[in-house]
Scaffold this motif. Structure first.
Motif, PDB file in Angstrom:
ATOM      1  N   ALA A 142       0.843  -1.195   0.000  1.00 13.16           N
ATOM      2  CA  ALA A 142       0.000   0.000   0.000  1.00 13.16           C
ATOM      3  C   ALA A 142       0.877   1.243   0.000  1.00 13.16           C
ATOM      4  N   GLY A 143       0.240   2.389  -0.268  1.00 12.33           N
ATOM      5  CA  GLY A 143       0.953   3.672  -0.336  1.00 12.33           C
ATOM      6  C   GLY A 143       1.073   4.345   1.006  1.00 12.33           C
ATOM      7  N   PRO A 144       1.202   5.647   0.993  1.00 17.83           N
ATOM      8  CA  PRO A 144       0.993   6.568  -0.135  1.00 17.83           C
ATOM      9  C   PRO A 144       2.187   6.619  -1.083  1.00 17.83           C
ATOM     10  N   CYS A 145       1.919   6.318  -2.351  1.00 15.05           N
ATOM     11  CA  CYS A 145       3.032   6.250  -3.298  1.00 15.05           C
ATOM     12  C   CYS A 145       2.497   6.227  -4.720  1.00 15.05           C
ATOM     13  N   HIS A 146       2.865   7.208  -5.530  1.00 13.34           N
ATOM     14  CA  HIS A 146       2.498   7.241  -6.942  1.00 13.34           C
ATOM     15  C   HIS A 146       3.678   6.791  -7.800  1.00 13.34           C
ATOM     16  N   ALA A 147       3.377   6.026  -8.828  1.00 20.74           N
ATOM     17  CA  ALA A 147       4.408   5.498  -9.713  1.00 20.74           C
ATOM     18  C   ALA A 147       5.254   6.604 -10.330  1.00 20.74           C
ATOM     19  N   GLU A 148       4.608   7.706 -10.696  1.00 20.87           N
ATOM     20  CA  GLU A 148       5.332   8.792 -11.361  1.00 20.87           C
ATOM     21  C   GLU A 148       6.403   9.392 -10.455  1.00 20.87           C
ATOM     22  N   GLU A 149       6.113   9.487  -9.162  1.00 16.47           N
ATOM     23  CA  GLU A 149       7.115  10.047  -8.244  1.00 16.47           C
ATOM     24  C   GLU A 149       8.224   9.034  -7.962  1.00 16.47           C
ATOM     25  N   VAL A 150       7.898   7.753  -7.989  1.00 13.60           N
ATOM     26  CA  VAL A 150       8.938   6.731  -7.877  1.00 13.60           C
ATOM     27  C   VAL A 150       9.902   6.858  -9.053  1.00 13.60           C
ATOM     28  N   SER A 151       9.347   7.061 -10.250  1.00 10.59           N
ATOM     29  CA  SER A 151      10.197   7.174 -11.441  1.00 10.59           C
ATOM     30  C   SER A 151      11.139   8.372 -11.335  1.00 10.59           C
TER      31      SER A 151
END
Length: 336
Positions: A142-151
């Motif tokens: 679970a997050g909070p975590c967006h794929a775009e910010e991981v990239s």
């Protein structure tokens, strides 16, 4: 003494799956990574150019060519830990050739934030029913975590849930990097339901944004949403140790409701601006889990006799084709 080499398989090739491939590649533990990519042409492209042609194309793929496969059954056979990372609506298709025997002895991790349509089950429940996987062998990311910010290697946080503290720790250790912090939990069911609900609430926030409601109303909406979420998860899975203000619940809700990267908020905004569901789906070219979850959660509401007015409002707009502005105005009278 050296650490044993783990074999980890990712089932899915969207943005979140690609982000997890990046996390695993940047993690320092010795491991073999296997990746199921649905389309033959995408797999060929990734093998040649080391980038996903469709999602997060700036991310360098650190997976050997021979480990990029188009058969999910083969990836599962080679893996000790299997991470499921497709939209919930496509999970059955991804696993259509997979049997309970294929999953035997594996740790199976859901990175899916949705309900399986038709079965109306969260992923953990579906895995137990369809593949007889013991709950102790199931994990949730679970997050909070967006794929775009991981990239972009922005500092991000993941919660890893499992009934087995050993498995939670193992999964967390494989995803931890200099830009990913991990915490562990045993609230598998509560965190899965919270992940489903937060997508619906983010969609509601987007609808309100598209209709022209401001930040003041959005704050009211989301403060009511977290209370709805608490009522729902406590009804479905009573857990006295659960703290709804922790990041896996409130944090994931906030980032999904407010972030520019939230596909559910984007989808809702389009609906609020007058798009039909079909036109919004075509323009986005990405799955907004909240759309499918909105229908599925109605069965949960009826089963547990829950009062979830925000979920009801979204369902009326998306599936019963009620006027968005009239539904939200009626909803606003119920919020406190």
């Amino acid at each position: 003494m050296s650490n044993p080499i783990l074999n980890i398989g990712i089932i899915g090739s969207g943005s979140w799956a690609t982000a997890m491939i990046k996390m695993l590649g940047d993690n320092s533990l010795p491991k073999n990574i296997f990746w199921w990519v649905r389309k033959e042409e995408d797999a060929a492209y990734i093998k040649q150019y080391k980038h996903n042609p469709t999602y997060l194309s700036a991310v360098e793929v650190k997976v050997p060519e021979n480990n990029i496969l188009t058969q999910a059954k083969e990836v599962i056979a080679k893996s000790d830990i299997v991470v499921l990372n497709t939209p919930a609506a496509y999970l059955k298709d991804a696993l259509r050739d997979v049997t309970a025997e294929d999953f035997k002895g594996k740790i199976v991790v859901s990175a899916i934030k949705g309900i399986v349509p038709g079965d109306n089950l969260i992923i953990g429940e579906y895995l137990q029913k369809a593949f007889q996987i013991p709950l102790e062998n199931i994990g949730v990311v679970a997050g909070p975590c967006h794929a775009e910010e991981v990239s972009l290697e922005k500092l991000s946080y993941l919660t890893i849930a499992s009934k087995s503290t050993e498995n939670a720790s193992l999964i967390a250790s494989t995803l931890r990097t200099r830009y990913i912090n991990t915490v562990e939990s045993n609230d598998v069911i509560g965190i899965e339901y919270a992940a489903v609900l937060k997508n619906i609430y983010a969609l509601a926030g987007g609808i309100c944004h598209g209709l022209g409601f401001g930040d003041n109303f959005q704050a009211l909406l989301i403060s009511n949403a977290i209370r709805e979420m608490e009522n729902c998860v406590n009804a479905v899975d009573p857990n006295s140790s659960r703290e709804i203000n922790e990041s896996a619940y409130l944090g994931d809700l906030l980032v999904t409701a407010y972030s520019q990267f939230s596909r559910n908020r984007t989808f809702g905004t389009m609906i609020g601006k007058g798009y039909t569901v079909q036109s919004a789906q075509l323009e986005m070219n990405m799955v907004a889990e909240g759309y499918y979850a909105s229908a599925c959660i109605q069965n949960i509401i009826q089963k547990y006799k829950l009062n979830l007015p925000i979920c009801d409002a979204v369902y009326k707009i998306l599936y019963q084709h009620h006027s968005a502005i009239l539904v939200i105005r009626a909803l606003s009278e119920k919020l406190t």
